[in-house]
Design a protein around this motif. Structure first.
Motif, PDB file in Angstrom:
ATOM      1  N   GLY A  80     -17.495  39.598  23.871  1.00 34.96           N
ATOM      2  CA  GLY A  80     -17.606  38.153  23.725  1.00 34.96           C
ATOM      3  C   GLY A  80     -16.321  37.479  24.153  1.00 34.96           C
ATOM      4  N   HIS A  81     -16.321  36.146  24.122  1.00 33.12           N
ATOM      5  CA  HIS A  81     -15.090  35.425  24.474  1.00 33.12           C
ATOM      6  C   HIS A  81     -14.036  35.585  23.382  1.00 33.12           C
ATOM      7  CE1 HIS A  81     -12.411  32.598  26.308  1.00 33.12           C
ATOM      8  NE2 HIS A  81     -12.406  31.835  25.234  1.00 33.12           N
ATOM      9  N   ILE A 113     -14.371  44.119  23.150  1.00 34.52           N
ATOM     10  CA  ILE A 113     -13.748  43.511  24.324  1.00 34.52           C
ATOM     11  C   ILE A 113     -13.835  41.991  24.196  1.00 34.52           C
ATOM     12  CG2 ILE A 113     -13.605  43.492  26.834  1.00 34.52           C
ATOM     13  CD1 ILE A 113     -13.403  46.285  25.654  1.00 34.52           C
ATOM     14  N   PHE A 114     -12.672  41.332  24.159  1.00 38.67           N
ATOM     15  CA  PHE A 114     -12.623  39.876  24.027  1.00 38.67           C
ATOM     16  C   PHE A 114     -11.580  39.282  24.970  1.00 38.67           C
ATOM     17  CE2 PHE A 114     -14.101  41.205  19.734  1.00 38.67           C
ATOM     18  CZ  PHE A 114     -15.310  40.530  19.726  1.00 38.67           C
ATOM     19  N   GLY A 115     -11.655  37.960  25.117  1.00 43.62           N
ATOM     20  CA  GLY A 115     -10.633  37.191  25.824  1.00 43.62           C
ATOM     21  C   GLY A 115     -10.024  36.197  24.854  1.00 43.62           C
ATOM     22  N   LEU A 174     -17.754  38.715  32.822  1.00 44.36           N
ATOM     23  CA  LEU A 174     -16.814  37.601  32.793  1.00 44.36           C
ATOM     24  C   LEU A 174     -16.888  36.985  31.409  1.00 44.36           C
ATOM     25  CD1 LEU A 174     -17.566  36.018  36.285  1.00 44.36           C
ATOM     26  CD2 LEU A 174     -15.796  37.694  35.684  1.00 44.36           C
ATOM     27  N   LEU A 175     -15.759  36.982  30.714  1.00 42.09           N
ATOM     28  CA  LEU A 175     -15.777  36.685  29.273  1.00 42.09           C
ATOM     29  C   LEU A 175     -15.337  35.261  28.921  1.00 42.09           C
ATOM     30  CD1 LEU A 175     -16.315  39.702  29.199  1.00 42.09           C
ATOM     31  CD2 LEU A 175     -14.780  39.893  27.257  1.00 42.09           C
ATOM     32  N   PRO A 227     -21.190  36.845  20.908  1.00 37.73           N
ATOM     33  CA  PRO A 227     -20.925  38.252  21.253  1.00 37.73           C
ATOM     34  C   PRO A 227     -22.214  39.064  21.316  1.00 37.73           C
ATOM     35  CG  PRO A 227     -19.337  37.495  19.617  1.00 37.73           C
ATOM     36  CD  PRO A 227     -20.373  36.406  19.747  1.00 37.73           C
ATOM     37  N   GLN A 228     -22.240  40.012  22.245  1.00 43.48           N
ATOM     38  CA  GLN A 228     -23.416  40.839  22.462  1.00 43.48           C
ATOM     39  C   GLN A 228     -23.025  42.312  22.487  1.00 43.48           C
ATOM     40  OE1 GLN A 228     -26.667  39.589  22.927  1.00 43.48           O
ATOM     41  NE2 GLN A 228     -25.763  37.594  22.413  1.00 43.48           N
TER      42      GLN A 228
END
Length: 250
Positions: free
Chosen positions: A124-125, A207-209, A48-49, A111-112
């Motif tokens: 990360g978001h 992968i981001f939001g 869940l970002l 971010p990871q």
């Protein structure tokens, strides 16, 4: 993480539960819980970002009222043994240890990197990354400054949460309408961020939001930037299976 053949990894972001009001948000919460019920059947892990809530602040002994259905479902899934990873967004950046202690869900503020089936992910978001977003970067420094958080927590929760909810909706970060238009790769600051990261290290997927816009963009070195969209307008999510990553709509 090695993923069995019959399992998948799921990604979702930007539900903004509670906005613009609890009543109007409730159908979206029900829809997200329905999605969780479906994906738990074959999920190896769920990411869940961020911006799960439109506003979230953890006082020492108080958490915001509401969201009992989604919190209960996350607890159920986690108790079943499925890992859940949570990344704070710009609306729920004041998370502390509630998710860790109550739900056994790790919370990340940056971010990871993750390895999934031999593929390297940076997750990360997405807020405050890249060469732009300077106004938000200044605001985030203020909001994450320990003295500011210490001062805010002395507001009575009824006042503090109401103030936070009002500001969260008023600054239009809920809808993303002003930003949710594709600006072209040269103007997408998260695309620029990904390209800069690739100069020093190879990643298969970013992968981001945060952008409220579903995007799947090819990058150099056979890498991909994927933005998960949101659960306000698009109801999109990511699925990683075998060696492939794709966006889907619920």
């Amino acid at each position: 993480m090695n993923i069995p053949d019959n399992k998948k990894v799921y990604f979702a972001s930007d539900q903004h539960l509670g906005a613009p009001t609890a009543e109007k948000s409730f159908p979206r919460e029900q829809k997200f819980v329905k999605w969780l019920n479906i994906v738990k059947e074959d999920a190896e892990a769920i990411f869940l970002l961020g911006d799960l809530f439109d506003f979230w602040f953890e006082y020492k002994t108080v958490v915001p009222k509401g969201f009992v259905r989604v919190l209960g479902k996350l607890a159920e899934i986690r108790d079943s043994g499925i890992p859940i990873y949570f990344f704070v967004g710009n609306h729920d950046l004041w998370m502390k240890d509630y998710f860790q202690k109550e739900l056994n869900i790790p919370v990340y503020h940056k971010p990871q990197e993750f390895k999934l089936n031999g593929k390297t992910f940076l997750i990360g978001h997405g807020d405050g990354l890249g060469p732009h977003d300077k106004g938000y970067k200044r605001m985030k420094k203020v909001f994450t400054f320990p003295l500011f958080q210490w001062m805010f927590k002395w507001l009575h929760p009824d006042l503090g949460v109401r103030l936070g909810q009002y500001m969260s909706v008023k600054n239009k970060l809920i809808s993303g309408d002003d930003d949710a238009k594709f600006l072209g790769e040269e103007n997408e600051w998260l695309v620029q961020y990904c390209k800069r990261k690739l100069e020093t290290k190879d990643y298969d997927f970013f992968i981001f939001g945060h952008r409220h816009l579903p995007l799947n963009i090819d990058l150099p070195k056979n890498s991909k930037y994927i933005n998960l969209g949101d659960w306000i307008k698009y109801f999109t999510y990511g699925v990683f299976e075998d060696q492939t990553m794709e966006l889907k709509e619920f």
